[in-house]
Design an enzyme around this catalytic site. Structure first.
Site, PDB file in Angstrom:
ATOM      1  N   CYS A  95       0.849  -1.199   0.000  1.00 23.57           N
ATOM      2  CA  CYS A  95       0.000   0.000   0.000  1.00 23.57           C
ATOM      3  C   CYS A  95       0.881   1.244   0.000  1.00 23.57           C
ATOM      4  O   CYS A  95       1.863   1.314   0.745  1.00 23.57           O
ATOM      5  CB  CYS A  95      -0.875  -0.007   1.261  1.00 23.57           C
ATOM      6  SG  CYS A  95      -1.989   1.405   1.381  1.00 23.57           S
ATOM      7  N   HIS A 137      -8.916  -4.316  -1.499  1.00 26.86           N
ATOM      8  CA  HIS A 137      -7.914  -3.539  -0.776  1.00 26.86           C
ATOM      9  C   HIS A 137      -8.304  -2.063  -0.767  1.00 26.86           C
ATOM     10  O   HIS A 137      -8.320  -1.401   0.277  1.00 26.86           O
ATOM     11  CB  HIS A 137      -6.525  -3.712  -1.425  1.00 26.86           C
ATOM     12  CG  HIS A 137      -5.477  -2.838  -0.830  1.00 26.86           C
ATOM     13  ND1 HIS A 137      -4.420  -3.324  -0.097  1.00 26.86           N
ATOM     14  CD2 HIS A 137      -5.301  -1.487  -0.866  1.00 26.86           C
ATOM     15  CE1 HIS A 137      -3.664  -2.307   0.308  1.00 26.86           C
ATOM     16  NE2 HIS A 137      -4.175  -1.184  -0.142  1.00 26.86           N
ATOM     17  N   GLU A 138      -8.659  -1.528  -1.941  1.00 32.26           N
ATOM     18  CA  GLU A 138      -8.991  -0.089  -2.033  1.00 32.26           C
ATOM     19  C   GLU A 138     -10.307   0.221  -1.332  1.00 32.26           C
ATOM     20  O   GLU A 138     -10.432   1.265  -0.676  1.00 32.26           O
ATOM     21  CB  GLU A 138      -9.065   0.344  -3.504  1.00 32.26           C
ATOM     22  CG  GLU A 138      -7.745   0.248  -4.252  1.00 32.26           C
ATOM     23  CD  GLU A 138      -6.583   0.922  -3.538  1.00 32.26           C
ATOM     24  OE1 GLU A 138      -5.451   0.463  -3.712  1.00 32.26           O
ATOM     25  OE2 GLU A 138      -6.817   1.869  -2.758  1.00 32.26           O
ATOM     26  N   HIS A 141     -10.025   0.974   2.319  1.00 35.22           N
ATOM     27  CA  HIS A 141      -9.611   2.349   2.647  1.00 35.22           C
ATOM     28  C   HIS A 141     -10.845   3.241   2.839  1.00 35.22           C
ATOM     29  O   HIS A 141     -10.858   4.125   3.688  1.00 35.22           O
ATOM     30  CB  HIS A 141      -8.753   2.945   1.524  1.00 35.22           C
ATOM     31  CG  HIS A 141      -7.314   2.524   1.542  1.00 35.22           C
ATOM     32  ND1 HIS A 141      -6.460   2.849   2.564  1.00 35.22           N
ATOM     33  CD2 HIS A 141      -6.574   1.826   0.647  1.00 35.22           C
ATOM     34  CE1 HIS A 141      -5.249   2.358   2.301  1.00 35.22           C
ATOM     35  NE2 HIS A 141      -5.301   1.735   1.144  1.00 35.22           N
TER      36      HIS A 141
HETATM   37  C1  Y12 Z   1       9.046   1.503  -0.973  1.00 39.47           C
HETATM   38  C2  Y12 Z   1       7.673   1.576  -1.511  1.00 39.47           C
HETATM   39  O1  Y12 Z   1       6.966   2.563  -1.540  1.00 39.47           O
HETATM   40  O2  Y12 Z   1       7.194   0.384  -2.012  1.00 39.47           O
HETATM   41  C3  Y12 Z   1       5.917   0.388  -2.527  1.00 39.47           C
HETATM   42  C4  Y12 Z   1       4.860  -0.214  -1.823  1.00 39.47           C
HETATM   43  C5  Y12 Z   1       3.583  -0.297  -2.415  1.00 39.47           C
HETATM   44  C6  Y12 Z   1       3.396   0.230  -3.685  1.00 39.47           C
HETATM   45  C7  Y12 Z   1       2.072   0.169  -4.348  1.00 39.47           C
HETATM   46  C8  Y12 Z   1       1.024  -0.418  -3.758  1.00 39.47           C
HETATM   47  C9  Y12 Z   1      -0.279  -0.377  -4.441  1.00 39.47           C
HETATM   48  O3  Y12 Z   1      -0.425   0.192  -5.504  1.00 39.47           O
HETATM   49  N1  Y12 Z   1      -1.313  -0.994  -3.803  1.00 39.47           N
HETATM   50  C10 Y12 Z   1      -2.638  -0.926  -4.361  1.00 39.47           C
HETATM   51  C11 Y12 Z   1      -3.523  -1.939  -3.719  1.00 39.47           C
HETATM   52  C12 Y12 Z   1      -3.227  -3.314  -4.190  1.00 39.47           C
HETATM   53  C13 Y12 Z   1      -2.644  -4.206  -3.318  1.00 39.47           C
HETATM   54  C14 Y12 Z   1      -2.402  -5.515  -3.724  1.00 39.47           C
HETATM   55  C15 Y12 Z   1      -2.751  -5.926  -4.996  1.00 39.47           C
HETATM   56  C16 Y12 Z   1      -3.315  -5.019  -5.875  1.00 39.47           C
HETATM   57  C17 Y12 Z   1      -3.547  -3.697  -5.476  1.00 39.47           C
HETATM   58  C18 Y12 Z   1       4.435   0.865  -4.376  1.00 39.47           C
HETATM   59  C19 Y12 Z   1       5.679   0.962  -3.770  1.00 39.47           C
HETATM   60  O4  Y12 Z   1       6.671   1.687  -4.358  1.00 39.47           O
HETATM   61  C20 Y12 Z   1       7.514   1.044  -5.224  1.00 39.47           C
HETATM   62  C21 Y12 Z   1       8.583   1.893  -5.817  1.00 39.47           C
HETATM   63  O5  Y12 Z   1       7.340  -0.150  -5.461  1.00 39.47           O
HETATM   64 CO    CO Z   2      -3.742   0.832   0.102  1.00 37.08          CO
END
Ligand code: Y12
Ligand code: CO
Length: 172
Positions: A95, A137-138, A141
């Site tokens: 997240c 997940h969303e 929130h």
């Molecule tokens: C260090 C850091 O910020 O790591 C991250 C953690 C999460 C994310 C993004 C998470 C995300 O988009 N979650 C949306 C909800 C979701 C969760 C599981 C499956 C589908 C949708 C991005 C990150 O940054 C990088 C560069 O990877």
């Molecule tokens: Co989230």
């Protein structure tokens, strides 16, 4: 424009968001800003509360089979309701409000949802597998919850310890 993403344990993340009443330019700007913010942070999903707007608005843009995050796959969701869910699946989740922490979470495998698009047009769709994970997940929130609240007591304690030491390291 890119907005600031609030991170755990900001109390704002525990807000119960309200339904959108007007499908106006302000809503469209919010959706556009959420997209810019999500892409800039390498995210695949974002809820409005994560940019400190307590409205039932979320966006999802998963990468496709060719590992491309295509804006054609962007889903803009307003006032969603899950009307049916079944099955079970476990996936690793992350997240943008809890950066750098990933954990396996149990979710329904298949969901049916009703929601509105940015023009106020009602949609009824069903999703399964990873897309259903992103939706659940969303949507959590929107009710003021974050995915680590699904963890067992032991795993949650492990997270809190790790998170505290990470925050201390950042301050020092
Ligand atoms: C260090 C850091 O910020 O790591 C991250 C953690 C999460 C994310 C993004 C998470 C995300 O988009 N979650 C949306 C909800 C979701 C969760 C599981 C499956 C589908 C949708 C991005 C990150 O940054 C990088 C560069 O990877
Ligand atoms: Co989230």
């Amino acid at each position: 424009m890119i907005r600031e993403i609030i991170t755990y344990p900001n109390k704002l993340l525990r807000t119960k968001s309200e339904d959108v009443m007007k499908f106006d330019n302000e809503l469209h700007t919010l959706l556009d800003d959420m997209y810019d913010t999500m892409i800039a942070s390498s995210g695949v999903g974002l809820a409005a509360i994560q940019v400190a707007v307590p409205l039932n608005v979320l966006i999802i843009n998963l990468v496709n089979e060719d590992d491309i995050q295509d804006k054609a796959d962007l889903i803009e969701v307003i006032n969603p309701v899950i009307t049916h869910k079944d099955g079970v699946q476990i996936n690793q989740e992350g997240c943008l409000s809890i950066p750098g922490y990933y954990e396996n979470i149990k979710r329904a495998k298949h969901i049916v949802v009703e929601f509105y698009n940015r023009y106020g047009e009602k949609q009824i769709k069903e999703y399964e597998d990873f897309l259903a994970v992103a939706w659940q997940h969303e949507m959590e929130h929107l009710s003021g919850h974050v995915f680590i609240e699904n963890l067992s007591f032991i795993k949650r304690q492990k997270f809190e310890k790790e998170w505290k030491s990470k925050q201390k390291a950042k301050r020092s």
